[in-house]
Motif scaffolding. Structure first.
Motif, mmCIF file in Angstrom:
data_model
loop_
_atom_site.group_PDB
_atom_site.id
_atom_site.type_symbol
_atom_site.label_atom_id
_atom_site.label_comp_id
_atom_site.label_asym_id
_atom_site.label_seq_id
_atom_site.Cartn_x
_atom_site.Cartn_y
_atom_site.Cartn_z
ATOM 1 N N GLY A 198 0.801 -1.249 -0.294
ATOM 2 C CA GLY A 198 -0.190 0.354 -0.316
ATOM 3 C C GLY A 198 0.395 1.477 -0.286
ATOM 4 N N GLY A 199 2.081 1.065 -0.109
ATOM 5 C CA GLY A 199 3.092 2.317 0.114
ATOM 6 C C GLY A 199 3.838 2.920 1.117
ATOM 7 N N HIS A 200 3.977 2.405 2.660
ATOM 8 C CA HIS A 200 3.718 2.558 3.544
ATOM 9 C C HIS A 200 5.150 1.927 4.029
ATOM 10 C CE1 HIS A 200 -0.562 3.987 4.372
ATOM 11 N NE2 HIS A 200 -1.074 3.350 3.261
ATOM 12 N N GLY A 201 5.584 2.698 4.755
ATOM 13 C CA GLY A 201 6.830 2.257 5.366
ATOM 14 C C GLY A 201 8.026 1.573 4.892
ATOM 15 N N GLY A 202 8.281 1.848 2.859
ATOM 16 C CA GLY A 202 8.688 1.048 2.460
ATOM 17 C C GLY A 202 8.955 -0.137 1.610
ATOM 18 N N GLY A 203 7.714 0.273 2.116
ATOM 19 C CA GLY A 203 7.021 -1.609 1.212
ATOM 20 C C GLY A 203 7.239 -1.472 -0.350
ATOM 21 N N ALA A 204 6.478 -2.822 -0.916
ATOM 22 C CA ALA A 204 7.194 -3.456 -2.462
ATOM 23 C C ALA A 204 5.927 -2.339 -2.914
ATOM 24 C CB ALA A 204 6.061 -4.494 -2.209
ATOM 25 N N GLY A 205 5.956 -1.982 -3.847
ATOM 26 C CA GLY A 205 5.476 -1.341 -4.667
ATOM 27 C C GLY A 205 5.165 0.283 -4.777
ATOM 28 N N ALA A 206 6.612 0.063 -3.918
ATOM 29 C CA ALA A 206 6.945 2.196 -3.695
ATOM 30 C C ALA A 206 7.760 2.954 -4.598
ATOM 31 C CB ALA A 206 7.924 1.663 -2.131
ATOM 32 N N PRO A 207 7.081 4.134 -4.973
ATOM 33 C CA PRO A 207 7.708 4.803 -5.920
ATOM 34 C C PRO A 207 9.294 5.553 -5.635
ATOM 35 C CG PRO A 207 6.179 6.215 -4.676
ATOM 36 C CD PRO A 207 6.484 5.440 -4.424
ATOM 37 N N GLU A 208 9.722 5.491 -7.370
ATOM 38 C CA GLU A 208 11.599 5.352 -7.218
ATOM 39 C C GLU A 208 12.340 6.733 -6.917
ATOM 40 O OE1 GLU A 208 13.501 3.426 -7.593
ATOM 41 O OE2 GLU A 208 11.972 1.137 -7.757
ATOM 42 N N PHE A 209 10.943 7.966 -7.124
ATOM 43 C CA PHE A 209 11.577 9.237 -6.779
ATOM 44 C C PHE A 209 11.656 9.663 -5.334
ATOM 45 C CE2 PHE A 209 7.305 10.250 -6.933
ATOM 46 C CZ PHE A 209 7.299 11.195 -6.459
ATOM 47 N N LYS A 210 12.384 10.593 -4.917
ATOM 48 C CA LYS A 210 11.894 11.097 -3.220
ATOM 49 C C LYS A 210 11.615 12.691 -3.510
ATOM 50 C CE LYS A 210 15.619 8.261 -1.836
ATOM 51 N NZ LYS A 210 17.087 8.726 -1.030
ATOM 52 N N GLY A 211 10.098 13.448 -3.101
ATOM 53 C CA GLY A 211 9.483 14.194 -2.841
ATOM 54 C C GLY A 211 11.266 15.188 -1.995
ATOM 55 N N VAL A 212 10.201 16.427 -1.942
ATOM 56 C CA VAL A 212 11.380 17.188 -1.079
ATOM 57 C C VAL A 212 11.116 17.153 0.594
ATOM 58 C CG1 VAL A 212 10.926 19.955 -0.274
ATOM 59 C CG2 VAL A 212 10.499 19.124 -2.313
ATOM 60 N N VAL A 213 10.477 16.465 0.293
ATOM 61 C CA VAL A 213 10.017 16.533 2.841
ATOM 62 C C VAL A 213 11.510 15.115 2.743
ATOM 63 C CG1 VAL A 213 8.816 15.190 3.988
ATOM 64 C CG2 VAL A 213 8.038 17.018 2.576
ATOM 65 N N ASP A 214 10.655 13.920 1.861
ATOM 66 C CA ASP A 214 12.068 13.312 1.456
ATOM 67 C C ASP A 214 13.938 14.038 2.142
ATOM 68 O OD1 ASP A 214 10.243 10.783 1.633
ATOM 69 O OD2 ASP A 214 9.776 11.827 -0.204
ATOM 70 N N LEU A 215 13.592 14.620 1.245
ATOM 71 C CA LEU A 215 15.511 15.325 0.775
ATOM 72 C C LEU A 215 15.606 15.559 1.974
ATOM 73 C CD1 LEU A 215 14.773 15.800 -3.316
ATOM 74 C CD2 LEU A 215 16.465 13.890 -2.139
ATOM 75 N N MET A 216 14.583 16.653 2.563
ATOM 76 C CA MET A 216 15.020 17.093 3.436
ATOM 77 C C MET A 216 15.436 16.395 5.314
ATOM 78 S SD MET A 216 12.142 20.871 3.137
ATOM 79 C CE MET A 216 12.455 20.996 4.705
ATOM 80 N N PHE A 217 13.880 14.999 4.961
ATOM 81 C CA PHE A 217 14.270 14.492 6.430
ATOM 82 C C PHE A 217 16.270 14.134 5.778
ATOM 83 C CE2 PHE A 217 14.701 9.407 8.121
ATOM 84 C CZ PHE A 217 14.247 9.886 8.472
ATOM 85 N N GLU A 218 16.630 12.866 4.606
ATOM 86 C CA GLU A 218 17.822 12.982 4.619
ATOM 87 C C GLU A 218 18.530 13.612 4.910
ATOM 88 O OE1 GLU A 218 17.839 11.751 0.728
ATOM 89 O OE2 GLU A 218 17.208 9.859 0.726
ATOM 90 N N ARG A 219 18.565 14.886 5.083
ATOM 91 C CA ARG A 219 19.742 15.949 5.252
ATOM 92 C C ARG A 219 19.513 16.280 6.470
ATOM 93 N NH1 ARG A 219 18.244 19.002 0.140
ATOM 94 N NH2 ARG A 219 17.307 20.040 1.312
#
Length: 466
Positions: A198-219
């Motif tokens: 279902g797209g939660h927590g990095g499960g199967a079927g997750a999209p490849e791209f990262k959003g702005v918030v994901d990049l902010m989290f990594e930084r």
């Protein structure tokens, strides 16, 4: 190809929006958020996930599922959540307020028109046409959300079961949500592959791209999303007085029996129990407003819902209409229009102030649980169940738009709402079908479809009257 599902690694990295850029986008969403929660969530997904990539698909769904569990309008709370992620408390306030204010102003104007010109044929004709188009908006948005959430047969089964439970058995929405969450939790243990899609927590079927918030989290830039007891206490110390303080002041100044105390107290209670959105609470509000308080005449709640359906913003703004009429008809020493306007503003305040409180208090903890597989599976199942609930809402709306009379008919001990076929309104049916063809087949936008349907409603009404 949708940015939400593209695997093209050549896509340019999304850029962090400035506060001013976010302000403009939230204002646009607030002005275009027609069609109830299904349409509003789909609009935000299109604007924020697919087109701008400000937030990734998984984080969007994770935030949405938390908002689905809360009392109040989930679409507005989702806006607060995403705004808070990107620009902290100020971002959440701007996103949430801009989601409400356009619809609130329109609803206030329509409430004034209602009490002054409610029997003007031209106004009725415009509302008639728009209501038929809104049905098409709801159907289109429901299909879009279904394609995102129903990733496998198990999710489809959960959605159908939720629809049957709420439509045939009248099982309350919170019970359906709890049952779906339990199924998802058990599924994480015994069928993890099924409930990881279902797209939660990095499960199967997750999209490849990262959003702005994901990049902010990594930084390491999402420090405000780290939960702490001190933050929670500070949030409660600020927002509980903001929410309930005006109600207490009005009670002290005007007394326990005043219309202002009744409005503040009643709708503050509604803000805590409105699980499942506006439709889930309408029956209780209508009964209390008509029989207990005497604010509305029988049938006026349906008129208010019709007005709310034609405005941007959450459908729960129908409560603003109730608060307006309550104060308008008991103005005390004020002009009725002024009293009604103040009653509407009070209703909006006690209805939506808790929404900011729920997000600012709970969102840091929800973010911290993103990697929890059991929680992610539970939220995946809840998302599927909510699709079934939205199906029920779309059916309810379709029945009341296309048929003039709908009855609860006993069938094998059950009492589903069924249309009286002889009450078919062919004008509404034709307009709704035309609007669906325009949006689903020819991909015509929501606003042009609404405008064309309003004009068609006026022309059909005049032709038949002539």
């Amino acid at each position: 190809m949708s940015l939400a599902t593209s695997t093209d690694t050549a896509l340019p990295a999304p850029t962090v929006p400035t506060f001013a850029q976010a302000f403009k986008v939230w204002a646009r969403i607030g002005c275009l958020s027609f069609g109830g929660p299904a349409g509003q969530i789909a609009l935000m997904h299109k604007e924020l996930v697919e087109e701008r990539r400000w937030i990734g698909e998984q984080r969007f769904l994770h935030a949405l599922n938390y908002c689905m569990l809360l009392p109040g309008p989930e679409a507005q709370q989702l806006a607060v959540y995403i705004g808070w992620l990107m620009h902290r408390t100020a971002g959440g306030l701007v996103a949430g307020l801009l989601f409400i204010i356009p619809g609130m102003l329109v609803m206030l104007g329509l409430s004034l028109l209602y009490v002054l010109y409610r029997h003007v044929p031209l106004v009725d004709a415009v509302f008639f046409g728009v209501k038929a188009a809104v049905l098409a908006v709801v159907v289109e948005a429901g299909l879009r959300i279904s394609r995102r959430a129903l990733k496998n047969r198990a999710m489809v089964v959960i959605a159908i079961a939720a629809f049957i439970c709420i439509y045939l058995f009248r099982i309350p929405f919170p019970i359906i949500i709890l049952a779906a969450g339990l199924i998802g939790w058990l599924g994480s243990r015994y069928a993890p592959g099924v409930f990881a899609g279902g797209g939660h927590g990095g499960g199967a079927g997750a999209p490849e791209f990262k959003g702005v918030v994901d990049l902010m989290f990594e930084r390491g830039e999402l420090t405000h999303a780290t939960p702490s007891g001190a933050k929670a206490l500070r949030t409660a110390a600020i927002w509980l007085p903001l929410w309930l303080g005006p109600v207490a002041v009005l009670w002290l100044l005007t007394g326990q029996a005043s219309v202002w105390t009744h409005i503040g107290g009643f709708f503050s209670t509604m803000a805590v129990v409105t699980f499942g959105g506006a439709y889930a609470v309408l029956a209780y509000v209508a009964q209390a407003a008509v029989e207990t308080f005497g604010w509305l005449a029988p049938g006026e709640m349906v008129d208010g819902l019709g007005l709310a359906e034609t405005t941007p913003g959450p459908l729960i703004l129908v409560l603003q209409f109730v608060g307006f009429l309550a104060a308008y008809r008991a103005p005390g020493g004020l002009e009725p229009w002024l009293a009604g306007s103040l009653g509407a503003l009070l209703t909006v305040w006690v209805t939506f102030a808790p929404c900011f409180f729920w997000i600012f208090l709970g969102a840091p903890y929800v973010e911290a649980l993103r990697g929890n597989r059991a929680l992610s599976a539970a939220l995946t199942a809840i998302t599927a169940a909510v699709v079934g609930v939205i199906m029920n809402l779309a059916l309810w709306f379709a029945l009341h738009v296309v048929f003039r009379e709908v009855r609860a008919i006993n069938v094998l001990g059950l009492a589903p709402d069924l249309p009286v076929l002889s009450s078919l309104d062919w004008r509404a049916a034709v307009l709704a079908i035309a609007a669906m063809i325009a949006m689903l087949r020819f991909k015509i936008g929501m606003i042009p479809t609404l405008a064309a349907s309003a004009l068609a409603g006026v022309l059909i009404t005049q032709m038949l009257a002539g």
